[in-house]
Design an enzyme around this catalytic site. Structure first.
Site, PDB file in Angstrom:
ATOM      1  CB  ILE A  17      43.445  36.904  35.490  1.00 37.64           C
ATOM      2  CG1 ILE A  17      43.324  35.580  36.437  1.00 37.64           C
ATOM      3  CG2 ILE A  17      44.234  36.294  33.612  1.00 37.64           C
ATOM      4  CD1 ILE A  17      41.645  35.516  35.431  1.00 37.64           C
ATOM      5  CG  ASP A  36      44.783  48.382  36.903  1.00 41.28           C
ATOM      6  OD1 ASP A  36      44.729  46.937  36.977  1.00 41.28           O
ATOM      7  OD2 ASP A  36      44.100  48.611  37.637  1.00 41.28           O
ATOM      8  CG  ASP A  63      38.446  53.772  33.260  1.00 45.52           C
ATOM      9  OD1 ASP A  63      37.747  53.305  32.902  1.00 45.52           O
ATOM     10  OD2 ASP A  63      37.332  55.392  34.181  1.00 45.52           O
ATOM     11  CB  VAL A  64      39.847  48.899  29.845  1.00 48.11           C
ATOM     12  CG1 VAL A  64      41.254  48.909  30.025  1.00 48.11           C
ATOM     13  CG2 VAL A  64      38.931  48.743  31.069  1.00 48.11           C
ATOM     14  CG  ASN A  90      42.870  40.454  32.609  1.00 46.85           C
ATOM     15  OD1 ASN A  90      42.629  38.962  33.168  1.00 46.85           O
ATOM     16  ND2 ASN A  90      43.666  40.991  33.809  1.00 46.85           N
ATOM     17  CE1 TYR A 155      32.737  39.024  35.577  1.00 50.70           C
ATOM     18  CE2 TYR A 155      32.192  36.904  35.017  1.00 50.70           C
ATOM     19  CZ  TYR A 155      32.491  37.684  34.887  1.00 50.70           C
ATOM     20  OH  TYR A 155      34.128  37.382  34.741  1.00 50.70           O
ATOM     21  CE  LYS A 159      34.442  39.023  31.578  1.00 48.19           C
ATOM     22  NZ  LYS A 159      35.557  39.484  31.630  1.00 48.19           N
ATOM     23  CB  THR A 190      42.378  37.182  41.485  1.00 46.37           C
ATOM     24  OG1 THR A 190      40.923  37.309  41.177  1.00 46.37           O
ATOM     25  CG2 THR A 190      42.042  35.880  40.228  1.00 46.37           C
ATOM     26  CG  LEU A 192      36.228  40.196  40.324  1.00 43.74           C
ATOM     27  CD1 LEU A 192      36.747  40.706  38.689  1.00 43.74           C
ATOM     28  CD2 LEU A 192      36.053  38.154  39.809  1.00 43.74           C
TER      29      LEU A 192
HETATM   30  N1  LIG Z   1      38.527  35.693  39.372  1.00 47.36           N
HETATM   31  C1  LIG Z   1      38.182  34.131  38.438  1.00 47.36           C
HETATM   32  O1  LIG Z   1      37.714  33.756  38.832  1.00 47.36           O
HETATM   33  C2  LIG Z   1      37.756  34.726  36.784  1.00 47.36           C
HETATM   34  C3  LIG Z   1      36.868  33.277  36.373  1.00 47.36           C
HETATM   35  C4  LIG Z   1      36.711  33.838  35.086  1.00 47.36           C
HETATM   36  C5  LIG Z   1      36.631  35.496  34.161  1.00 47.36           C
HETATM   37  N2  LIG Z   1      37.840  36.010  34.994  1.00 47.36           N
HETATM   38  C6  LIG Z   1      38.039  37.655  33.799  1.00 47.36           C
HETATM   39  O2  LIG Z   1      39.758  37.730  34.460  1.00 47.36           O
HETATM   40  C7  LIG Z   1      39.260  39.085  34.203  1.00 47.36           C
HETATM   41  C8  LIG Z   1      40.342  39.643  35.463  1.00 47.36           C
HETATM   42  O3  LIG Z   1      40.072  39.071  36.803  1.00 47.36           O
HETATM   43  P1  LIG Z   1      40.428  39.143  38.299  1.00 47.36           P
HETATM   44  O4  LIG Z   1      39.764  38.123  38.857  1.00 47.36           O
HETATM   45  O5  LIG Z   1      42.116  39.306  38.021  1.00 47.36           O
HETATM   46  O6  LIG Z   1      40.052  41.232  38.170  1.00 47.36           O
HETATM   47  P2  LIG Z   1      41.112  41.770  39.458  1.00 47.36           P
HETATM   48  O7  LIG Z   1      39.469  42.498  40.507  1.00 47.36           O
HETATM   49  O8  LIG Z   1      41.464  40.607  40.527  1.00 47.36           O
HETATM   50  O9  LIG Z   1      41.554  42.514  38.899  1.00 47.36           O
HETATM   51  C9  LIG Z   1      41.127  43.556  37.972  1.00 47.36           C
HETATM   52  C10 LIG Z   1      42.394  44.336  37.617  1.00 47.36           C
HETATM   53  O10 LIG Z   1      41.900  45.273  36.693  1.00 47.36           O
HETATM   54  C11 LIG Z   1      41.956  46.558  37.187  1.00 47.36           C
HETATM   55  N3  LIG Z   1      40.811  47.369  36.609  1.00 47.36           N
HETATM   56  C12 LIG Z   1      39.187  47.519  36.701  1.00 47.36           C
HETATM   57  N4  LIG Z   1      39.246  48.471  36.009  1.00 47.36           N
HETATM   58  C13 LIG Z   1      38.899  48.819  35.103  1.00 47.36           C
HETATM   59  C14 LIG Z   1      39.353  49.919  34.154  1.00 47.36           C
HETATM   60  N5  LIG Z   1      37.668  50.454  34.371  1.00 47.36           N
HETATM   61  N6  LIG Z   1      40.768  50.686  33.932  1.00 47.36           N
HETATM   62  C15 LIG Z   1      41.295  49.558  34.249  1.00 47.36           C
HETATM   63  N7  LIG Z   1      41.938  48.371  34.972  1.00 47.36           N
HETATM   64  C16 LIG Z   1      40.955  48.207  35.198  1.00 47.36           C
HETATM   65  C17 LIG Z   1      42.085  46.764  38.415  1.00 47.36           C
HETATM   66  O11 LIG Z   1      42.525  47.675  38.921  1.00 47.36           O
HETATM   67  C18 LIG Z   1      43.106  45.074  38.818  1.00 47.36           C
HETATM   68  O12 LIG Z   1      43.525  45.143  38.987  1.00 47.36           O
HETATM   69  C19 LIG Z   1      37.821  39.143  34.420  1.00 47.36           C
HETATM   70  O13 LIG Z   1      38.197  40.062  32.696  1.00 47.36           O
HETATM   71  C20 LIG Z   1      37.371  38.697  34.737  1.00 47.36           C
HETATM   72  O14 LIG Z   1      35.713  38.625  34.104  1.00 47.36           O
HETATM   73  C21 LIG Z   1      38.146  35.695  35.853  1.00 47.36           C
END
Ligand SMILES: NC(=O)c1ccc[n+]([C@@H]2O[C@H](COP(=O)([O-])OP(=O)(O)OC[C@H]3O[C@@H](n4cnc5c(N)ncnc54)[C@H](O)[C@@H]3O)[C@@H](O)[C@H]2O)c1
Length: 255
Positions: A17, A36, A63-64, A90, A155, A159, A190, A192
């Site tokens: 995302i 990131d 690193d967040v 995000n 989790y 959220k 994604t 994830l």
């Molecule tokens: N994919 C879904 O279906 C979904 C649904 C609802 C909410 N979300 C939320 O959307 C957000 C993004 O999810 P996504 O599916 O894109 O995840 P993803 O794992 O595909 O991408 C996440 C990115 O965050 C980075 N990251 C992880 N830990 C980190 C840290 N400590 N410091 C800096 N960067 C870090 C990763 O390297 C990666 O580039 C999350 O907060 C997740 O909870 C995702």
């Protein structure tokens, strides 16, 4: 060019995302600071997006889960660009499905640190800059904040914390013209999502089942969430604050 020359921070912008947000904001003329821990993909995306224009993206290693790293990185963005107009909180992790009995307090604290404490800390450190531009914060929460999710108590709680924080901070920063909103996606295709499916017995049928939860019979594309983040970051949403927008393809209908 709905974000021309404005500066936005996207945490976790190297994939999923976050990457969708990076592409959407840069396409609208924005200057995107991509935070990131994945330098390889972050640098590559920043190069690709800047070459395509009209906006640009720059990678900042951050690193967040470390509030001091976030403070440093926000300062680096302000020094590089001289302003901050938007923050997209995000970055997040989703641990494998686990009952409360299996979940250690250490892993709960880790999920809260990456998903929620980071949201609080980035907002805290960006707020002085956002007050100057009457900017915006968008927190990427999840439908699990309002619906729950089996074997995902840690989790879902992280959220939910983002959503409550959105409402409280919107009250506090609204006086300075800073708007704070959240996006609650259901299922987005994604890395994830695919990593989660890979932990199950039959990943392909799990992904098909998840796709079928939306009335459209598919998951969202990351840029579809990015476009909602853009909406919440421009004057198109000038009278909205403290809201959690459910971007869920009808997944919560017809319970
Ligand atoms: N994919 C879904 O279906 C979904 C649904 C609802 C909410 N979300 C939320 O959307 C957000 C993004 O999810 P996504 O599916 O894109 O995840 P993803 O794992 O595909 O991408 C996440 C990115 O965050 C980075 N990251 C992880 N830990 C980190 C840290 N400590 N410091 C800096 N960067 C870090 C990763 O390297 C990666 O580039 C999350 O907060 C997740 O909870 C995702």
């Amino acid at each position: 060019m709905r974000y021309a020359d404005k500066v936005v921070i996207v945490t976790g912008g190297a994939a999923g995302i976050g990457a969708g947000c990076v592409r959407v904001f840069a396409r609208e003329g924005g200057r995107v600071a991509l935070f990131d821990i994945d330098a390889e993909h972050g640098e590559a995306l920043a190069r690709e997006v800047s070459a395509a224009g009209p906006g640009q993206a720059r990678f900042f290693h951050c690193d967040v889960s470390r509030a001091d790293d976030l403070e440093r990185a926000v300062g680096d963005v302000a020094a590089a660009f001289g302003r901050i107009d938007g923050l997209i909180n995000n970055a997040g992790i989703h641990p494998p499905a686990q009952s409360i009995d299996e979940t250690s307090i250490d892993s709960l604290e880790q999920v809260l640190r990456v998903n929620f404490v980071s949201t609080f800390a980035a907002s805290k450190h960006a707020a002085p800059w956002l007050r100057r531009t009457r900017g915006t914060i968008v927190n990427v929460s999840s439908m699990t904040a309002v619906l729950g999710q089996e074997h995902s108590a840690a989790y879902a709680a992280s959220k939910g914390a983002q959503l409550s924080f959105t409402k409280a901070l919107a009250l506090e920063l609204g006086r300075d013209g800073v708007r704070v909103n959240a996006v609650l996606p259901s299922n987005v295709d994604t890395p994830l999502m695919r990593a989660w499916a890979a932990t199950l017995d039959d990943p392909e049928s799990a992904l098909e089942r998840v796709a079928g939860l939306q009335v459209f019979g598919r998951m969202a594309d990351p840029e579809e969430i990015g476009r909602v983040c853009l909406f919440l970051s421009t004057d198109d949403s000038s009278f909205m604050t403290g809201q959690g927008l459910e971007v869920e393809g009808g997944a919560s209908l017809d319970y």
